[in-house]
Design an enzyme around this catalytic site. Structure first.
Site, PDB file in Angstrom:
ATOM      1  N   ALA A  87       0.854  -1.188   0.000  1.00 27.73           N
ATOM      2  CA  ALA A  87       0.000   0.000   0.000  1.00 27.73           C
ATOM      3  C   ALA A  87       0.888   1.236   0.000  1.00 27.73           C
ATOM      4  O   ALA A  87       2.064   1.156   0.353  1.00 27.73           O
ATOM      5  CB  ALA A  87      -0.882   0.032   1.243  1.00 27.73           C
ATOM      6  N   ASN A 104      -4.706   2.635  -5.565  1.00 22.14           N
ATOM      7  CA  ASN A 104      -3.669   1.670  -5.168  1.00 22.14           C
ATOM      8  C   ASN A 104      -4.091   0.848  -3.951  1.00 22.14           C
ATOM      9  O   ASN A 104      -3.985  -0.376  -3.957  1.00 22.14           O
ATOM     10  CB  ASN A 104      -2.382   2.433  -4.857  1.00 22.14           C
ATOM     11  CG  ASN A 104      -1.203   1.500  -4.694  1.00 22.14           C
ATOM     12  OD1 ASN A 104      -0.815   0.819  -5.643  1.00 22.14           O
ATOM     13  ND2 ASN A 104      -0.653   1.420  -3.496  1.00 22.14           N
ATOM     14  N   TYR A 153      -5.650   8.469   3.060  1.00 20.13           N
ATOM     15  CA  TYR A 153      -4.920   7.260   3.452  1.00 20.13           C
ATOM     16  C   TYR A 153      -5.719   6.462   4.491  1.00 20.13           C
ATOM     17  O   TYR A 153      -5.976   5.265   4.320  1.00 20.13           O
ATOM     18  CB  TYR A 153      -3.540   7.638   4.011  1.00 20.13           C
ATOM     19  CG  TYR A 153      -2.862   6.497   4.721  1.00 20.13           C
ATOM     20  CD1 TYR A 153      -2.410   5.396   3.992  1.00 20.13           C
ATOM     21  CD2 TYR A 153      -2.705   6.489   6.112  1.00 20.13           C
ATOM     22  CE1 TYR A 153      -1.816   4.323   4.644  1.00 20.13           C
ATOM     23  CE2 TYR A 153      -2.109   5.422   6.754  1.00 20.13           C
ATOM     24  CZ  TYR A 153      -1.671   4.338   6.020  1.00 20.13           C
ATOM     25  OH  TYR A 153      -1.093   3.280   6.660  1.00 20.13           O
TER      26      TYR A 153
END
Ligand code: UFG
Length: 341
Positions: A87, A104, A153
């Site tokens: 990640a 991603n 995130y």
């Protein structure tokens, strides 16, 4: 006994086979090393976009991007469990490029889960983060605290946690999500440590300041904490790797899907970390006080009781002096390596 000269038996395998994604990265490579030390069979998948080839024994590395589902699926055949590190991890970058993080971190995981479903792999250990809590109301933070990420995130990791809940119900996938606090330290004796590019983490940046004489910026000294700087829960990367082994053991023994905080369970301010660095290195850290960094919570400390109770985990190397000593040793050897012709 099979007759002499016959091929080795491939059935009744008692050595579990683990596929590690992101095994060329900081925490992934060290966990891979510890898995190999315990006798697990390991395959590493890493696209090397941020990891380092030299972190993985060459015969174990498959350079594949997670979104290549068709390339992943055959690698999963015969795998007992997946440990999924791969990640992007930089909070600030995620605020600048949210799509990249969702693509991603979420997209890559969806592809991995699809490949696992094809291959019939039913166990997963997932790298989650304390960033799923955002700015917590209670310290230490229990796992059932409100989930309110303040960065793409943190949100990308929470989305995956939520998907895993559904996959437990609808696919029978058993998973453990470990919500990491501040992973740090190194295993210099085995050649593993932190090498991010660009580096954003406190301890390597303190070393860099000593090394270059360029002052480190301390992001804010007006927080409601003992000395005004942020409080974090620093966990030695080797103890964090052990939490993954404990989670695997738990899943292999029929444990149900669950979520655990992975922190040492005590907080330290930025200034305390700086003092520890000065003590270990015997050098003064040049610094300046800068404005607060956007998105930083004042205090993040894990209630790590569940990890200790349910998985039988306990920290061995997470005392701050030990963390800094290991990290400093690694920093010096990496620097020496970089300056060799
Ligand atoms: N800090 C500075 N100056 C720097 C770098 C950091 O003062 O140059 C401070 C930060 O403000 C923070 C502390 O040092 O108070 C630790 O910062 P790090 O960047 O090392 O770590 P974070 O706590 O920001 O982030 C870590 C993980 C993330 C994860 C997050 C969970 O690295 O992946 O914890 O909250 F998302």
């Amino acid at each position: 006994m099979p007759p002499a000269g016959s091929p080795p038996r491939r059935y009744n395998r008692i050595v579990p086979k683990i596929l590690v994604t992101g095994g060329a990265g900081y925490i992934g490579s060290l966990t891979t090393y510890q898995l190999l030390q315990r006798g697990f069979e390991v395959v590493v998948v890493d696209d090397l976009s941020r990891g380092h080839r030299h972190n993985v024994p060459p015969d174990l590395l498959r350079v594949v991007h997670l979104q290549e589902t068709a390339a992943l699926a055959p690698l999963l055949i015969g795998v007992d469990a997946v440990v999924h590190f791969a990640a992007f991890i930089a909070v600030g970058e995620s605020a600048r490029e949210p799509e990249l993080y969702f693509s991603n971190n979420v997209g890559g995981t969806i592809s991995l889960l699809a490949a696992m479903a094809r291959a019939g792999v039913k166990r997963l250990v997932f790298s989650s983060t304390a960033a799923v809590y955002g700015n917590p109301e209670t310290i230490p933070i229990p796992e059932d605290a409100p989930l309110a990420p303040v960065s793409p995130y943190g949100e990308s990791k929470l989305i995956v946690e939520r998907m895993l809940k559904q996959l437990d119900e609808f696919r029978g996938l058993r998973s453990v999500a470990l919500r990491y606090f501040n992973a740090c330290g190194a295993m210099p004796e085995a050649g593993f440590g932190e090498q991010h590019d660009p580096e954003t983490h406190l301890i390597p940046l303190l070393f860099r300041a000593i090394d270059t004489g360029e002052p480190i910026k301390i992001f804010g000294n007006d927080y409601p904490t003992p000395d005004g700087t942020c409080v974090r829960d620093y966990i030695h990367v080797s103890d964090l790797a052990e939490a993954h082994l404990a989670a695997l053991d738990y899943l292999m023994n029929g444990g149900k899907s669950d979520v655990f905080n992975a922190g040492a369970g005590r907080g330290q301010t930025v200034m305390e970390v700086m003092r520890a660095v000065e003590e270990v290195t015997g050098r003064k850290v040049p610094y300046v006080i800068a404005p607060r960094r956007e998105g930083d919570a004042a205090e993040l400390v894990a209630d790590s009781g569940k990890l200790r109770r349910v998985l039988g985990w306990k920290p061995v190397r997470s005392e701050l002096g030990r963390i800094v000593k290991d990290a400093w040793e690694f920093f010096q050897s990496a620097r020496a390596g970089a300056s060799r012709p």
